[in-house]
Motif scaffolding. Structure first.
Motif, PDB file in Angstrom:
ATOM      1  N   TYR A   6     -10.612  -9.546  14.568  1.00  0.00           N
ATOM      2  CA  TYR A   6     -11.267 -10.326  13.530  1.00  0.00           C
ATOM      3  C   TYR A   6     -10.856 -11.774  13.554  1.00  0.00           C
ATOM      4  N   SER A   7     -11.743 -12.579  13.080  1.00  0.00           N
ATOM      5  CA  SER A   7     -11.421 -13.986  12.907  1.00  0.00           C
ATOM      6  C   SER A   7     -10.493 -14.090  11.708  1.00  0.00           C
ATOM      7  N   ILE A   8      -9.245 -14.368  11.987  1.00  0.00           N
ATOM      8  CA  ILE A   8      -8.225 -14.422  10.939  1.00  0.00           C
ATOM      9  C   ILE A   8      -7.873 -15.878  10.675  1.00  0.00           C
ATOM     10  N   LEU A   9      -7.703 -16.197   9.429  1.00  0.00           N
ATOM     11  CA  LEU A   9      -7.304 -17.551   9.076  1.00  0.00           C
ATOM     12  C   LEU A   9      -5.843 -17.758   9.406  1.00  0.00           C
ATOM     13  N   SER A  10      -5.492 -18.944   9.810  1.00  0.00           N
ATOM     14  CA  SER A  10      -4.082 -19.222  10.041  1.00  0.00           C
ATOM     15  C   SER A  10      -3.370 -19.270   8.705  1.00  0.00           C
ATOM     16  N   PRO A  11      -2.100 -18.844   8.681  1.00  0.00           N
ATOM     17  CA  PRO A  11      -1.327 -18.866   7.436  1.00  0.00           C
ATOM     18  C   PRO A  11      -1.332 -20.251   6.786  1.00  0.00           C
ATOM     19  N   ASN A  12      -1.248 -21.290   7.603  1.00  0.00           N
ATOM     20  CA  ASN A  12      -1.261 -22.643   7.055  1.00  0.00           C
ATOM     21  C   ASN A  12      -2.556 -22.950   6.315  1.00  0.00           C
ATOM     22  N   THR A  13      -3.657 -22.537   6.897  1.00  0.00           N
ATOM     23  CA  THR A  13      -4.949 -22.786   6.265  1.00  0.00           C
ATOM     24  C   THR A  13      -5.042 -22.064   4.929  1.00  0.00           C
ATOM     25  N   VAL A  14      -4.622 -20.798   4.930  1.00  0.00           N
ATOM     26  CA  VAL A  14      -4.669 -20.020   3.687  1.00  0.00           C
ATOM     27  C   VAL A  14      -3.784 -20.663   2.624  1.00  0.00           C
TER      28      VAL A  14
ATOM     29  N   ILE B  30      -8.006 -14.951  -1.064  1.00  0.00           N
ATOM     30  CA  ILE B  30      -8.692 -15.776  -0.076  1.00  0.00           C
ATOM     31  C   ILE B  30      -8.942 -14.976   1.194  1.00  0.00           C
ATOM     32  N   LYS B  31      -7.907 -14.262   1.649  1.00  0.00           N
ATOM     33  CA  LYS B  31      -8.046 -13.489   2.886  1.00  0.00           C
ATOM     34  C   LYS B  31      -9.064 -12.372   2.736  1.00  0.00           C
ATOM     35  N   ILE B  32      -9.043 -11.713   1.572  1.00  0.00           N
ATOM     36  CA  ILE B  32     -10.017 -10.647   1.333  1.00  0.00           C
ATOM     37  C   ILE B  32     -11.437 -11.211   1.357  1.00  0.00           C
ATOM     38  N   LEU B  33     -11.657 -12.284   0.647  1.00  0.00           N
ATOM     39  CA  LEU B  33     -13.012 -12.846   0.579  1.00  0.00           C
ATOM     40  C   LEU B  33     -13.459 -13.359   1.939  1.00  0.00           C
ATOM     41  N   PHE B  34     -12.513 -13.923   2.696  1.00  0.00           N
ATOM     42  CA  PHE B  34     -12.874 -14.408   4.028  1.00  0.00           C
ATOM     43  C   PHE B  34     -13.286 -13.241   4.923  1.00  0.00           C
ATOM     44  N   LEU B  35     -12.554 -12.153   4.835  1.00  0.00           N
ATOM     45  CA  LEU B  35     -12.934 -10.944   5.580  1.00  0.00           C
ATOM     46  C   LEU B  35     -14.329 -10.486   5.174  1.00  0.00           C
ATOM     47  N   LEU B  36     -14.551 -10.434   3.856  1.00  0.00           N
ATOM     48  CA  LEU B  36     -15.856  -9.973   3.367  1.00  0.00           C
ATOM     49  C   LEU B  36     -16.983 -10.939   3.727  1.00  0.00           C
ATOM     50  N   VAL B  49      -6.043  -4.633   8.068  1.00  0.00           N
ATOM     51  CA  VAL B  49      -6.183  -5.961   8.671  1.00  0.00           C
ATOM     52  C   VAL B  49      -5.200  -6.950   8.041  1.00  0.00           C
ATOM     53  N   LEU B  50      -5.055  -6.876   6.741  1.00  0.00           N
ATOM     54  CA  LEU B  50      -4.161  -7.823   6.071  1.00  0.00           C
ATOM     55  C   LEU B  50      -2.708  -7.348   6.041  1.00  0.00           C
ATOM     56  N   GLU B  51      -2.481  -6.153   6.563  1.00  0.00           N
ATOM     57  CA  GLU B  51      -1.132  -5.563   6.557  1.00  0.00           C
ATOM     58  C   GLU B  51      -0.542  -5.535   5.157  1.00  0.00           C
ATOM     59  N   MET B  52      -1.317  -4.966   4.265  1.00  0.00           N
ATOM     60  CA  MET B  52      -0.867  -4.806   2.886  1.00  0.00           C
ATOM     61  C   MET B  52      -1.035  -3.350   2.456  1.00  0.00           C
ATOM     62  N   THR B  53      -0.413  -2.980   1.355  1.00  0.00           N
ATOM     63  CA  THR B  53      -0.567  -1.611   0.869  1.00  0.00           C
ATOM     64  C   THR B  53      -1.970  -1.427   0.293  1.00  0.00           C
ATOM     65  N   GLN B  54      -2.412  -0.173   0.285  1.00  0.00           N
ATOM     66  CA  GLN B  54      -3.723   0.149  -0.286  1.00  0.00           C
ATOM     67  C   GLN B  54      -3.754  -0.251  -1.744  1.00  0.00           C
ATOM     68  N   SER B  55      -2.657  -0.018  -2.439  1.00  0.00           N
ATOM     69  CA  SER B  55      -2.612  -0.299  -3.874  1.00  0.00           C
ATOM     70  C   SER B  55      -2.751  -1.789  -4.166  1.00  0.00           C
ATOM     71  N   ALA B  56      -2.032  -2.603  -3.442  1.00  0.00           N
ATOM     72  CA  ALA B  56      -2.117  -4.048  -3.668  1.00  0.00           C
ATOM     73  C   ALA B  56      -3.542  -4.541  -3.441  1.00  0.00           C
ATOM     74  N   VAL B  57      -4.164  -4.069  -2.372  1.00  0.00           N
ATOM     75  CA  VAL B  57      -5.538  -4.482  -2.080  1.00  0.00           C
ATOM     76  C   VAL B  57      -6.474  -4.000  -3.175  1.00  0.00           C
ATOM     77  N   SER B  58      -6.292  -2.758  -3.598  1.00  0.00           N
ATOM     78  CA  SER B  58      -7.171  -2.199  -4.625  1.00  0.00           C
ATOM     79  C   SER B  58      -7.059  -2.973  -5.938  1.00  0.00           C
ATOM     80  N   HIS B  59      -5.833  -3.357  -6.298  1.00  0.00           N
ATOM     81  CA  HIS B  59      -5.654  -4.167  -7.507  1.00  0.00           C
ATOM     82  C   HIS B  59      -6.403  -5.496  -7.386  1.00  0.00           C
ATOM     83  N   GLN B  60      -6.305  -6.125  -6.241  1.00  0.00           N
ATOM     84  CA  GLN B  60      -6.987  -7.410  -6.075  1.00  0.00           C
ATOM     85  C   GLN B  60      -8.501  -7.228  -6.063  1.00  0.00           C
TER      86      GLN B  60
END
Lengths: 102, 102
Positions: A6-14, B30-36, B49-60
């Motif tokens: 996937y096109s991932i944003l750089s941490p700096n950009t985020v 930001i990362k979620i919306l960019f993915l979407l 993709v974001l290397e986060m827990t399911q719960s954290a993503v679900s809350h967001q």
DNA sequence: ATTGTATATGAGCATATGTTCATATACTTT
DNA sequence: AAAGTATATGAACATATGCTCATATACAAT
């Protein structure tokens, strides 16, 4: 599926984007920047118009200064603030006018 | 000088703007919306993709859902999310591309 | 020099925010 | 029916945020 696909944003950009949006996410800062979009303002003037304490306004100006969103010039005891980031002001005005024309 | 002499934003406008900017002020959102912005995604996919827990993503996602910035459709056990506010996505992309082309 | 004015700043506090952990819910598969 | 899978949700916790209050700073006026 792997992250690399996937096109991932750089941490700096985020981080930079979140900093900009965070600056605009507070009602007080929105009101200050909107005022400054119309005219150069002293700290006391902002405090009077927004009906807030001098201290609260000064703290927020310090915040905006650190992000280089505003700058000031001194004239005696008075500090006149102006905005200092055209791009951020454009974003702010876009969002405001979009909301108002609904 | 009196408050009435200035073009003042209505409280509703300020609140609405701050809500939009607050939604975009968190790196995870930001990362979620960019993915979407690139594809419809399941919750687990976003978490991987974001290397986060399911719960954290679900809350967001719940946060973004409340603001009507995303919507979902269900397919069996899987919930597929898509963005649901073109204006906010435009703002996000503007800021991201402005940062990246510096 | 002393007093006044405009602003900045540090400490403290209440509230908001984002995550984790445990568990609930709803559907699927066997 | 029972176990598995995908997601949602509530409580708890640590950190961030935005304000107030008190005070510091720097210049102006007398």
């Amino acid at each position: 599926m792997k992250q690399q696909d996937y096109s991932i944003l750089s941490p700096n950009t985020v981080d930079e984007a979140s900093r900009i949006f965070k600056a605009l996410s507070d009602p007080t800062r929105i009101k200050i920047l909107f005022l400054l979009s119309q005219e150069e303002c002293s700290v006391n003037h902002i405090a009077e118009v927004l009906e807030m304490t001098q201290s609260a306004v000064s703290h927020q100006l310090s915040f905006l200064r650190n992000l280089r969103l505003v700058k000031y010039r001194r004239e005696g005891n008075t500090f006149f603030y102006t905005y200092d980031d055209d791009h951020v002001m454009t974003i702010l005005n876009q969002v405001l006018s979009h909301i108002e024309c609904e």
